[in-house]
Scaffold this active site. Structure first.
Site, PDB file in Angstrom:
ATOM      1  N   GLY A   9       0.827  -1.200   0.000  1.00  0.00           N
ATOM      2  CA  GLY A   9       0.000   0.000   0.000  1.00  0.00           C
ATOM      3  C   GLY A   9       0.860   1.248   0.000  1.00  0.00           C
ATOM      4  N   GLY A  76      -1.963  -2.568   9.639  1.00  0.00           N
ATOM      5  CA  GLY A  76      -2.874  -1.532  10.105  1.00  0.00           C
ATOM      6  C   GLY A  76      -4.153  -1.545   9.294  1.00  0.00           C
ATOM      7  N   THR A  78      -7.884  -2.130   8.231  1.00  0.00           N
ATOM      8  CA  THR A  78      -9.170  -2.176   8.926  1.00  0.00           C
ATOM      9  C   THR A  78     -10.186  -2.892   8.052  1.00  0.00           C
ATOM     10  OG1 THR A  78      -9.908  -0.042   8.030  1.00  0.00           O
ATOM     11  CG2 THR A  78      -8.676  -0.004  10.099  1.00  0.00           C
ATOM     12  N   SER A 100      -3.262  -3.943  14.503  1.00  0.00           N
ATOM     13  CA  SER A 100      -4.086  -2.992  15.235  1.00  0.00           C
ATOM     14  C   SER A 100      -4.854  -2.147  14.227  1.00  0.00           C
ATOM     15  CB  SER A 100      -3.233  -2.080  16.119  1.00  0.00           C
ATOM     16  OG  SER A 100      -4.062  -1.119  16.766  1.00  0.00           O
ATOM     17  N   ASN A 102      -5.880   0.668  14.782  1.00  0.00           N
ATOM     18  CA  ASN A 102      -5.458   2.046  15.028  1.00  0.00           C
ATOM     19  C   ASN A 102      -4.089   2.011  15.695  1.00  0.00           C
ATOM     20  OD1 ASN A 102      -5.145   4.687  16.455  1.00  0.00           O
ATOM     21  ND2 ASN A 102      -7.156   5.060  15.566  1.00  0.00           N
ATOM     22  N   MET A 103      -3.115   2.668  15.087  1.00  0.00           N
ATOM     23  CA  MET A 103      -1.731   2.596  15.547  1.00  0.00           C
ATOM     24  C   MET A 103      -1.332   3.738  16.485  1.00  0.00           C
ATOM     25  SD  MET A 103      -0.096  -0.056  14.226  1.00  0.00           S
ATOM     26  CE  MET A 103      -0.279  -1.279  12.914  1.00  0.00           C
ATOM     27  N   HIS A 131     -15.030  10.393  10.185  1.00  0.00           N
ATOM     28  CA  HIS A 131     -13.837  10.317   9.347  1.00  0.00           C
ATOM     29  C   HIS A 131     -14.053  11.088   8.047  1.00  0.00           C
ATOM     30  CE1 HIS A 131     -12.605   6.935  11.948  1.00  0.00           C
ATOM     31  NE2 HIS A 131     -11.388   7.184  11.512  1.00  0.00           N
ATOM     32  N   LYS A 135     -13.053   7.573   3.603  1.00  0.00           N
ATOM     33  CA  LYS A 135     -12.978   6.393   4.470  1.00  0.00           C
ATOM     34  C   LYS A 135     -14.051   5.395   4.051  1.00  0.00           C
ATOM     35  CE  LYS A 135     -11.783   4.195   8.380  1.00  0.00           C
ATOM     36  NZ  LYS A 135     -10.476   3.528   8.534  1.00  0.00           N
ATOM     37  N   GLY A 141     -12.792   0.572  11.762  1.00  0.00           N
ATOM     38  CA  GLY A 141     -12.200  -0.527  12.517  1.00  0.00           C
ATOM     39  C   GLY A 141     -11.909  -0.125  13.951  1.00  0.00           C
ATOM     40  N   THR A 142     -11.502   1.126  14.141  1.00  0.00           N
ATOM     41  CA  THR A 142     -11.229   1.618  15.493  1.00  0.00           C
ATOM     42  C   THR A 142     -12.505   1.675  16.319  1.00  0.00           C
ATOM     43  OG1 THR A 142      -9.373   2.939  14.691  1.00  0.00           O
ATOM     44  CG2 THR A 142     -10.283   3.538  16.838  1.00  0.00           C
TER      45      THR A 142
END
Length: 220
Positions: A9, A76, A78, A100, A102-103, A131, A135, A141-142
């Site tokens: 990515g 990362g 989501t 995760s 969210n990092m 967002h 998005k 995802g968070t």
């Protein structure tokens, strides 16, 4: 000595932010990957980790690439399905995986703050996230991550609402309400740098790991 990594990515907004911030973490991207990932056959012998900020649909190709080159994975991404998360966990039996949605350190702290809500299980709860217009997954995802963490503490369903608009990087707000008072916990990201730096910090932390499935909870 810089640690080398491959980046899935790389041409996306997050990929560009990671490359922009890599020097501060002693890192160097030696392979920028995208839809051509299955065509890449050679990789620097010193590259031991892949950072992935692509899409859930790329998971089979990403894991196949990691297996072929014996790479650790920092993801990362989501929007994973339950079966895709299980695929990550299965690969973690062969090599280390860090995932995760969210990092950021702030969201990790947010999650730890939720433990205190154990004293207010009878309150009402609501989670809202916002967002930017681009998005794709909603709720984010968070938001799902924080929703589950809250539900695990208070023992009941927590509704989630979402909004998409403008260039908002990410806002997550949890409302805890009783008839007499209210608590609001908010995390607001000002830019993508916070997520890029978190991913690079995770990749650096993963250098010492062998096998296992890790998250922000393990790093802090």
């Amino acid at each position: 000595m810089k640690f080398e990594y491959a980046l899935m990515g790389a041409r996306g907004r997050m990929g560009q932010a990671i490359v922009k911030n890599q020097e501060a973490f002693g890192a160097e991207c030696v392979s920028e990957l995208g839809r051509n990932i299955s065509e890449v056959k050679e990789l620097s012998k010193d590259c031991k980790i892949l950072i992935d900020f692509s899409l859930p649909e790329a998971t089979p190709s990403v894991l196949a690439f990691c297996r072929e080159h014996s790479l650790k994975l920092v993801s990362g991404v989501t929007g994973y399905s339950n079966s895709q998360i299980e695929d990550l966990k299965k690969y973690s039996e062969e090599n280390a995986v860090f995932w995760s949605p969210n990092m950021s350190l702030g969201v990790a702290i947010f999650k730890h703050m939720l433990k205190s809500l154990n004293a207010a299980k009878d309150w009402d709860y609501h989670l809202h996230e916002a967002h930017h217009i681009h998005k794709l997954d909603r709720p984010s995802g968070t938001a799902k991550y924080l929703q589950k963490a809250t539900e695990d503490v208070v023992g009941k369903e927590v509704p989630v609402t979402d909004m998409r608009g403008g260039g908002v990087f990410g806002v997550h707000e949890l409302y805890a309400m009783s008839p007499e008072e209210e608590i609001q916990i908010t995390h607001r990201a000002y830019n993508r740098e916070v997520f890029a730096k978190g991913a690079l910090k995770a990749a650096l932390w993963m250098q010492a790991k062998d096998k296992g499935f890790y998250s922000m909870d393990d790093m802090f």
